[in-house]
Each structure stands twice: as C-alpha cells, then as structure tokens.
Write an enzyme that holds these catalytic residues in place. Structure first.
Site, PDB file in Angstrom:
ATOM      1  N   CYS A   1      40.726  40.927 -24.571  1.00 51.01           N
ATOM      2  CA  CYS A   1      41.513  39.877 -25.216  1.00 51.01           C
ATOM      3  C   CYS A   1      42.341  39.180 -24.152  1.00 51.01           C
ATOM      4  CB  CYS A   1      42.397  40.452 -26.318  1.00 51.01           C
ATOM      5  SG  CYS A   1      43.622  41.658 -25.752  1.00 51.01           S
TER       6      CYS A   1
ATOM      7  N   GLY B   1      45.856  36.793 -23.461  1.00 52.35           N
ATOM      8  CA  GLY B   1      47.106  36.241 -23.942  1.00 52.35           C
ATOM      9  C   GLY B   1      47.016  34.739 -24.141  1.00 52.35           C
TER      10      GLY B   1
END
Length: 423
Positions: free
Chosen positions: A410, A412
C-alpha cells in the site's frame, strides 16, 4: 513486456530502528555503501551502467537529488546520469519500473536501482512566523533592533514541527497513516486480538529467519566511523502476546492500532541491478530472477491500506493469471489491520461485487504470505521497502525452488503497487 527484464542481483543494509544504530549515518552515505558493494560484488564496470535511479521519500536537505549523490559517492563516473523518484512507500518499486520503462524505450539496458530512507534524520521544522522572526533578526545590523525583535519570541515558537509525523500525514484526507489503518479495522471488523496475534507471528517469523540465516545473503553490514550494524535489529526475540496487549492505541484512544501492531519507523537501503536478458548474457551475469509485469493504482486516500488488492486485481487481469498461479506473496506490513483487511478483501464476494464486477481474487494461503515476517518486526524505511520485498521475494523463491511471486504494498496518499516476479 517487450523484452525479458532481469534482476541480476541485489543487496540491502540491515534495517535499524530509527534513532538507533544508523542514527548518525545520512541516507546518501547509507545508500552509497550498498550501491558500491553491489557493483563490486558483481564485478561490473561502472561505465557500463546507463543510469542510476533511486527511490527516496524524505530527501535530505544537504543532498538534493540523492540518487546523484549516492552514485558519485559509490564510485560511478560523473558522466553517469542519476535521478531520484518518489512514490511514497512504493518509491523503491518506482525505481525499478522507471528503469524498465527506460529499457523498453531503448534508452539503455543496464541500471542500478533501489531505495533508501533515513527516518532518523527527517528534519524538524518551525513555523513561518518563527522563521520570519529569525530572518529579521539576522538581517538587521542594529543591536537595539535585534534585542527588540527578540522580545517578540515566545516559548511556543521554539516547539518544532516533527517532520516525520508531518510526512506520514496525508494532506488530502488530513489523516495520519495510522488513522487510515483504524479505518480498515472498523470497515472489516478486525479486532485488537487479531492484530496483535498477526504482529506476534511477524516477530516469530523474523526471529526464525535470523536464526536460520535466511537474510544473510541479502544483507551487507554497515561498518563505518558513524555506524556499525550487522543484522536487522527491530525484531523482538522475546515478544509475547501479553506485552502486545498492554500497549495503548496511538492514533485513536478508542481504537485498536498500537505501536506493536504497526510497522516500525526505521532506516535502511536496498539496491538492485536490472538489465535486459540479452545484456545479462553479454556480461556473463546469472539472473536472480525476472520481472514479468507490474501495476500501480490509485484509491481513496483514507483507505490507502487496500492498495494491494486493487493493484493485484489490475495486475492479474493485465497478465491473465490468478492467485492459484502465485507460489509466494510479499505484502508489506504497514499495519497488521491493513494486511488482514487485504486478506479479507481478497476472498470477499461482497467486496468483489462492489469493486471488481463480482470476480473474487481468492483466499490467500497463509503459508505463502510473508513467510519470513515483515515490516512489523523488520521495520519499514519507507523509500527502501519496495526494493526490499522484491529482493527478498526473489531470494526466497530460489531458496524454495519455486517459480512465481507477488510483491505488493500500500502507498500513503491512496495508491497501491504490485509486481509479478519469476525465477
């Protein structure tokens, strides 16, 4: 892919807890040590490299375009160009895909890529008001005026803005990354117990990997006048579920995300040599593995932790493969809740109906996921992690005599990245 893309070899530093053993070594020095060692290890003439591409998030003020600084310090010719890439947590992966794009457009065939982060040395900042006052004091020649200006100084002005916290807060959603992990815990009904148990298992896996010397062939120790470290130091060898249960939530007083079930703030560097299969044969280099394909996606910033499922769905569709074709998975452990949320989403028909026209990706076999632990125990130097998981996945596929791996994380700000690898 137009031409087979080879990862020849890779090295990384030990990962150190922030403000610890690598506190006194800046990111450019750390990166240059690993870059130099990797090139020398593979006995490649520096002049044969077309370019150096390095991922980094918190670029140090003293080393603008840190990739160029790293390249020169590592011994590359001043004629070798270098540039820095930044895609938050996927910066280390972006360096790889940037090199691939260069290769595919016939701009070169041999690159040094990687990622580096010194989270210990992310600067502190002050308010504009404080900065302006200091500027006025500095610019005036009158002692009387200087003293008069100093009377405007207040104790509160001396309180710094912590660059690390500022950098880990998404400016679009206004949420620090830990709050986005709380969002996923709520969405998927992930309990504190589930998160702490996942975190404990990460420490157990890393402990076993260190004891079995799994990481030794990918780590180069850092030995300099400023630092000495020989292995990753984030793992808690005596970690217990009781100790994890005692920790307080840090992003929401009524939440479930703690320092213990989150990735550790860390320092580290990782480098890879990437080229065409033809170039590897020309230089008589034995490939570590191949990059078959990759994807990036964007998604809701306050649900950024779901980047892996969105990126993987896109990758599987693009590459015409499915979860059953994957032998090992490295999914970066930003937060335990984030990893568990992706595991749940992968097998959820409801999630698939909402986002993927009802096509479920499948249930992830826990025996192939992060087999040697992850960032909860190792640490997450944000610019480095993408490179690290690619390197480690290829090493582990070879070690286990398996073929195909998925490296995903993932990002930010609401993105995701997935790479399809093969040995």
């Amino acid at each position: 892919m137009k031409e087979k893309i080879v990862i020849v070899d890779g090295l990384r530093s030990p990962i150190a807890k922030a403000y610890g053993k690598l506190n006194n070594i800046q990111a450019d020095e750390l990166g240059s040590i690993i870059a130099k060692e990797l090139v020398l290890k593979n006995n490649i003439d520096y002049d044969k490299f077309d370019e150096v591409i390095i991922g980094n998030v918190a670029q140090p003020p003293h080393a603008a375009n840190i990739a160029r600084v790293i390249a020169i310090k590592a011994g590359f010719n001043i004629k070798t160009p270098a540039y820095t890439v930044h895609r938050n947590c996927a910066s280390g992966m972006q360096s790889i895909s940037s090199a691939i794009e260069k290769i595919q457009t016939n701009q070169g065939d041999l690159y040094l890529v990687g990622g580096v982060e010194s989270m210990s040395n992310i600067p502190l900042y002050h308010t504009n008001e404080f900065k302006n006052l200091l500027t006025q004091i500095s610019n005036t020649k009158s002692i009387t005026t200087k003293l008069k200006l100093l009377t405007k100084l207040r104790i509160k002005d001396l309180k710094p803005i912590i660059g690390l916290i500022s950098g880990l807060t998404d400016p679009i959603s206004g949420q620090i990354m830990g709050k986005t992990a709380e969002n996923l815990a709520n969405d998927f009904k992930i309990s504190r117990v589930m998160q702490d148990e996942y975190a404990l298992n990460s420490h157990k896996k890393v402990k076993a990997a260190i004891e079995n010397k799994i990481f030794e062939d990918e780590i180069h120790p850092i030995i300099s006048k400023n630092a000495q470290i020989f292995q990753d130091d984030g793992v808690r060898f005596d970690q217990t579920i009781e100790a994890l249960n005692k920790l307080r939530p840090i992003f929401d007083s009524h939440g479930t995300v703690t320092a213990g079930n989150s990735s550790q703030v860390s320092d580290g560097a990782a480098m890879l040599i990437i080229c065409t299969e033809r170039k590897a044969k020309e230089l008589n280099l034995e490939p570590l593995g191949f990059i078959k394909d990759y994807t990036y996606v964007g998604l809701e910033p306050n649900r950024m932790g779901l980047g892996p499922i969105y990126a993987t769905q896109k990758l599987f569709t693009k590459s015409n493969i499915s979860l059953k074709d994957i032998d090992l998975i490295e999914l970066n452990e930003a937060f335990a809740s984030q990893v568990i949320a992706n595991i749940e989403a992968f097998k959820s028909l409801e999630f698939a109906k909402q986002h993927f026209d009802g096509k479920v990706l499948g249930e992830i076999n826990p025996d192939i996921l992060n087999v040697n632990g992850g960032a909860i125990a190792l640490g997450h130097p944000v610019g480095m992690s993408g490179t690290r998981i690619v390197l480690h996945l290829l090493k582990e596929l070879k070690r286990r005599k398996l073929k195909t791996g998925l490296a995903t994380l993932c990002v930010g700000g609401g993105q995701g990245a997935s790479f399809l690898l093969e040995v």
